[in-house]
Design a protein around this motif. Structure first.
Motif, PDB file in Angstrom:
ATOM      1  N   LEU A   1       0.856  -1.183   0.000  1.00 25.13           N
ATOM      2  CA  LEU A   1       0.000   0.000   0.000  1.00 25.13           C
ATOM      3  C   LEU A   1       0.895   1.236   0.000  1.00 25.13           C
ATOM      4  CD1 LEU A   1      -2.875   1.294   0.437  1.00 25.13           C
ATOM      5  CD2 LEU A   1      -2.354   1.206   2.892  1.00 25.13           C
ATOM      6  N   LYS A   2       0.661   2.131  -0.929  1.00 27.55           N
ATOM      7  CA  LYS A   2       1.478   3.344  -1.023  1.00 27.55           C
ATOM      8  C   LYS A   2       0.831   4.476  -0.230  1.00 27.55           C
ATOM      9  CE  LYS A   2       4.048   2.687  -5.323  1.00 27.55           C
ATOM     10  NZ  LYS A   2       4.440   3.327  -6.601  1.00 27.55           N
ATOM     11  N   ALA A   3       1.584   5.024   0.739  1.00 27.47           N
ATOM     12  CA  ALA A   3       1.093   6.114   1.576  1.00 27.47           C
ATOM     13  C   ALA A   3       2.054   7.299   1.485  1.00 27.47           C
ATOM     14  CB  ALA A   3       0.962   5.658   3.026  1.00 27.47           C
ATOM     15  N   ALA A   4       1.517   8.476   1.144  1.00 33.76           N
ATOM     16  CA  ALA A   4       2.339   9.680   1.017  1.00 33.76           C
ATOM     17  C   ALA A   4       2.088  10.601   2.206  1.00 33.76           C
ATOM     18  CB  ALA A   4       2.015  10.407  -0.277  1.00 33.76           C
ATOM     19  N   PHE A   5       3.124  11.317   2.613  1.00 34.64           N
ATOM     20  CA  PHE A   5       3.046  12.274   3.721  1.00 34.64           C
ATOM     21  C   PHE A   5       3.491  13.632   3.197  1.00 34.64           C
ATOM     22  CE2 PHE A   5       3.294   8.143   5.559  1.00 34.64           C
ATOM     23  CZ  PHE A   5       2.655   8.193   6.794  1.00 34.64           C
ATOM     24  N   ILE A   6       2.615  14.631   3.328  1.00 34.52           N
ATOM     25  CA  ILE A   6       2.910  15.980   2.846  1.00 34.52           C
ATOM     26  C   ILE A   6       3.231  16.854   4.055  1.00 34.52           C
ATOM     27  CG2 ILE A   6       2.150  17.870   1.372  1.00 34.52           C
ATOM     28  CD1 ILE A   6       2.066  15.138  -0.026  1.00 34.52           C
ATOM     29  N   TYR A   7       4.403  17.514   4.026  1.00 30.14           N
ATOM     30  CA  TYR A   7       4.865  18.319   5.157  1.00 30.14           C
ATOM     31  C   TYR A   7       5.050  19.779   4.739  1.00 30.14           C
ATOM     32  CZ  TYR A   7       6.153  13.652   6.865  1.00 30.14           C
ATOM     33  OH  TYR A   7       6.140  12.333   7.252  1.00 30.14           O
TER      34      TYR A   7
ATOM     35  N   GLY B   1       6.764   9.654  12.847  1.00 32.81           N
ATOM     36  CA  GLY B   1       5.652   8.713  12.727  1.00 32.81           C
ATOM     37  C   GLY B   1       5.682   7.952  11.421  1.00 32.81           C
ATOM     38  N   GLN B   2       6.057   8.647  10.326  1.00 33.03           N
ATOM     39  CA  GLN B   2       6.180   7.983   9.027  1.00 33.03           C
ATOM     40  C   GLN B   2       7.274   6.910   9.077  1.00 33.03           C
ATOM     41  OE1 GLN B   2       7.317  10.541   5.729  1.00 33.03           O
ATOM     42  NE2 GLN B   2       7.950   8.780   4.501  1.00 33.03           N
ATOM     43  N   VAL B   3       8.420   7.277   9.626  1.00 36.98           N
ATOM     44  CA  VAL B   3       9.544   6.334   9.712  1.00 36.98           C
ATOM     45  C   VAL B   3       9.166   5.137  10.583  1.00 36.98           C
ATOM     46  CG1 VAL B   3      11.908   6.033  10.546  1.00 36.98           C
ATOM     47  CG2 VAL B   3      11.267   8.131   9.323  1.00 36.98           C
ATOM     48  N   TYR B   4       8.480   5.408  11.683  1.00 37.47           N
ATOM     49  CA  TYR B   4       8.059   4.348  12.606  1.00 37.47           C
ATOM     50  C   TYR B   4       7.175   3.320  11.896  1.00 37.47           C
ATOM     51  CZ  TYR B   4       5.212   2.224  16.340  1.00 37.47           C
ATOM     52  OH  TYR B   4       4.552   1.342  17.158  1.00 37.47           O
TER      53      TYR B   4
ATOM     54  N   THR C   1       6.097   4.050   1.984  1.00 38.65           N
ATOM     55  CA  THR C   1       5.795   5.452   2.262  1.00 38.65           C
ATOM     56  C   THR C   1       6.761   6.372   1.524  1.00 38.65           C
ATOM     57  OG1 THR C   1       7.228   5.679   4.203  1.00 38.65           O
ATOM     58  CG2 THR C   1       4.995   4.802   4.564  1.00 38.65           C
ATOM     59  N   LYS C   2       6.302   7.621   1.326  1.00 40.78           N
ATOM     60  CA  LYS C   2       7.146   8.630   0.701  1.00 40.78           C
ATOM     61  C   LYS C   2       6.758   9.994   1.260  1.00 40.78           C
ATOM     62  CE  LYS C   2       8.956  10.181  -3.771  1.00 40.78           C
ATOM     63  NZ  LYS C   2       8.907   9.993  -5.253  1.00 40.78           N
TER      64      LYS C   2
ATOM     65  N   THR D   1      -0.124  16.855   6.824  1.00 40.53           N
ATOM     66  CA  THR D   1       0.195  16.765   8.250  1.00 40.53           C
ATOM     67  C   THR D   1       0.040  18.060   9.043  1.00 40.53           C
ATOM     68  OG1 THR D   1       2.527  17.161   7.755  1.00 40.53           O
ATOM     69  CG2 THR D   1       1.790  14.856   7.813  1.00 40.53           C
ATOM     70  N   SER D   2      -0.654  19.051   8.510  1.00 34.54           N
ATOM     71  CA  SER D   2      -0.845  20.293   9.257  1.00 34.54           C
ATOM     72  C   SER D   2      -2.229  20.858   8.986  1.00 34.54           C
ATOM     73  CB  SER D   2       0.212  21.333   8.865  1.00 34.54           C
ATOM     74  OG  SER D   2      -0.099  22.593   9.432  1.00 34.54           O
ATOM     75  N   PRO D   3      -2.859  21.501  10.001  1.00 37.87           N
ATOM     76  CA  PRO D   3      -4.144  22.163   9.756  1.00 37.87           C
ATOM     77  C   PRO D   3      -4.072  23.222   8.667  1.00 37.87           C
ATOM     78  CG  PRO D   3      -3.743  21.985  12.120  1.00 37.87           C
ATOM     79  CD  PRO D   3      -2.473  21.567  11.432  1.00 37.87           C
ATOM     80  N   THR D   4      -2.886  23.795   8.444  1.00 36.25           N
ATOM     81  CA  THR D   4      -2.746  24.815   7.409  1.00 36.25           C
ATOM     82  C   THR D   4      -2.905  24.246   6.003  1.00 36.25           C
ATOM     83  OG1 THR D   4      -0.340  24.525   7.399  1.00 36.25           O
ATOM     84  CG2 THR D   4      -1.239  26.207   8.862  1.00 36.25           C
TER      85      THR D   4
END
Length: 635
Positions: free
Chosen positions: A284-290, A306-309, A320-321, A350-353
């Protein structure tokens, strides 16, 4: 007169006789106005006005000649019919050029001169007509109708936008904000023309989408549209693009005047992978936007950890990416598009903004799982997640109440976002539980100046300072927590700890085993995972330097909260205005906790008006703050 004109008159007359019932003749403004009231008037000038807003006549002179919607009733051999047919020919051959004379009253127009021209244009299906307008002003009073109308007039006079009508007075300030209009900015003629033209495209697209179960007008739909899609590139969008975007938010349109309801999920997700996972060929591919990088943002570092964990924990099940440096709308949209191109099936912003960009892309890609780290968004297009920080603030309040010698504790808050007011009240409750005389003096680090005078804070021996950790403008971790005013140093007695990896693990596991779909929203619900001590998402780590008995008391209380045996808001409370809150002392609902916009009576200080905050803070609060602040004045 042409044969075509005669045929048109006969058809219009038959239609009028068939559709007009007793009392369907156009209303008369002189009969609507109260003769005892001294109405003011103002000249508006010449403008193209919508024909569907022309509803009646200024006086009763020719009322009997017209049926429903200005269709003619008099016989074809009458002088009236003769003039009607000549106007019909003129419109067909070269168009009617002279303006009609109308009075505008409460968003509707009443004709003084030009009734037959209105009749011809309405029969032909026209949309607008040139008119010379005189506005009659009703008395300004406290009625909702008066407030709404004068909010419209103030908006129209200030910004030169008189073609957008809203059903709620507070909507105009929000509209100006979403359009990016400074307080006194007036559109020039060309800007007004461009916006009006594009708004007409929007109106056509909306009427194509609108169904009987949608109870809103085009102006309210436009405001809702801007909440989701922003004004960016609006003037360049085609009718088909607008139609497509409106179709993606039909649930929002259908829910009006209510926002989509939020279902706050507090239960942990199924952590066990079912056997059918073995049938999955690819991870499953999961992306994290920072918004920043882990090196210059503590908030980003926590989520990246958390992503690394979760990647280390599930190396064969997921891939993940991370995508970094997304600190404005354009960059956020670009990073999400890059993640989609990579093949992401789940995207965490990953942010309310990043809420605005997340909603826009979730509406555009409804099958994609996009989750934004924010609280109480009232949108069905994506799920959200956040930590129940009020639980930790209650414990911090207990510690401060025990250690304070003066019963006076300072509290420096940062942003009045959803859920943040409950943090302040929880802190005040915790302090009061151990010290019934405790007062919490509230100020804000993001206002232009201190809201409390120096002497008001003078007795405080301890101060709790909250972190600006989610502000993308703050590049590094900020020291926060309990501050000893006497020694002018921080008391490192308790540390807030996030375990975002635990949430990411459970959420991705639920996608893999299919249980994610089992809590799919129902109807107009929106899902927000609001996790706390019971889900192991957060913890308060107590230092050894904390007095032993205090540490023991806080640990026992924390354990009860984690096991669900103590709800800190399950008590009767009195706010600053003396209003009793939660009178029956039941377990206050999570919705009520998240929506708090009031302060307890042992809190000294206020939630400032929007204008009191700094320019950068106002930008964030106007989008992510509590509702009462988002509806206030704008830049």
């Amino acid at each position: 007169m042409s044969v075509e004109a005669a045929d048109a008159y006969e058809k219009a007359r038959k239609l009028a006789k068939r559709e007009t019932r007793e009392g369907d003749t156009p209303p008369v403004l002189d009969e609507i106005l109260d003769p005892s009231v001294p109405y003011a008037q103002e000249r508006v000038g010449q403008k193209e006005i919508p024909l569907d807003q022309i509803v009646g006549m200024k006086n009763e002179g020719r009322v009997s000649a017209f049926g429903k919607d200005f269709l003619p009733l008099l016989k074809p051999d009458s002088e009236f019919a003769n003039k009607w047919m000549r106007l019909y020919d003129a419109q067909i051959e070269e168009g009617l050029r002279d303006p009609i004379q109308v009075y505008e009253y409460m968003h509707q127009y009443y004709v003084e001169e030009g009734n037959k021209r209105v009749s011809v244009m309405k029969y032909l299906g026209g949309k607008t007509i040139l008119a010379s307008i005189t506005r009659i002003l009703p008395p300004r009073d406290e009625s909702e109708k008066s407030k709404q109308y004068y909010a419209y007039l103030d908006f129209a006079h200030t910004h030169n936008i008189d073609f957008i009508h809203l059903n709620e007075a507070g909507g105009y300030a929000r509209l100006a904000q979403l359009l990016g209009l400074p307080k006194d900015y007036k559109l020039d003629a060309e800007q007004e023309k461009q916006l009006k033209s594009e708004y007409a495209l929007f109106e056509r697209a909306f009427h194509e989408v609108k169904t009987e179960d949608m109870h809103l007008d085009v102006g309210d739909a436009f405001l809702l549209y801007l909440e989701i899609y922003d004004v960016e590139n609006f003037l360049e969008k085609s009718g088909s693009e607008l139609l497509g975007e409106l179709r993606q938010i039909e649930d929002d349109l259908r829910a009006y005047p209510n926002k989509l309801e939020t279902r706050l999920e507090t239960a942990s997700l199924d952590q066990q992978l079912k056997r059918r996972l073995l049938g999955r060929r690819q991870p499953l591919k999961a992306a994290f936007i920072y918004s920043r990088s882990p090196e210059d943002s503590f908030w980003t570092k926590m989520h990246h950890d958390g992503q690394v964990y979760v990647q280390d924990l599930m190396p064969y099940e997921i891939e993940t990416k991370g995508y970094f440096e997304a600190d404005d709308l354009d960059q956020e949209l670009e990073r999400i598009k890059e993640a989609i191109a990579w093949g992401a099936e789940v995207i965490f912003t990953t942010s309310p903004t990043m809420l605005r960009s997340s909603i826009m892309m979730a509406a555009k890609y409804p099958k994609l799982k996009i989750l934004n780290c924010s609280l109480n968004t009232r949108t069905g297009h994506l799920r959200t997640y956040y930590a129940r920080l009020y639980e930790l603030q209650f414990l911090n309040g207990m510690i401060a109440g025990i250690l304070s010698d003066t019963h006076s504790i300072g509290y420096i808050a940062d942003y009045p976002f959803y859920g943040m007011i409950s943090n302040i009240n929880a802190f005040a409750l915790g302090a009061r539980m151990v010290d019934p005389q405790a007062k919490v003096y509230l100020d804000w680090s993001t206002t232009n100046h201190a809201m409390l005078e120096g002497e008001e804070m003078g007795n405080a021996d301890l101060m709790y300072i909250t972190s600006q950790e989610i502000n993308p403008l703050i590049h590094s971790a900020k020291t926060y927590g309990l501050y000893d005013v006497k020694s002018q140093s921080y008391m490192h007695l308790a540390k807030r700890q996030y375990y975002w990896g635990e949430f990411y693990k459970q959420l991705l596991t639920s996608v893999l085993n299919g249980s994610f779909k089992q809590v799919e929203r129902h109807g107009s619900e929106s899902i927000c995972y609001w996790w706390g001590l019971s889900n192991f998402m957060i913890d308060l780590v107590l230092a050894d330097t904390l007095p032993k008995q205090t540490k023991r008391l806080v640990e026992v209380m924390k354990e009860h909260m984690a096991e669900g045996e103590f709800n800190l808001f399950s008590t009767e409370m009195i706010d600053q205005q003396g209003v009793v809150r939660n009178e029956d002392a039941h377990n206050m609902s999570l919705d009520d906790i998240a929506d708090m916009d009031w302060l307890l009576d042992n809190v000294v200080g206020t939630i400032p008006d929007l204008d009191a905050f700094s320019k950068d803070a106002r930008k964030l609060i106007s989008r992510y703050g509590i509702y009462s602040l988002r509806e206030q004045s704008h830049d």
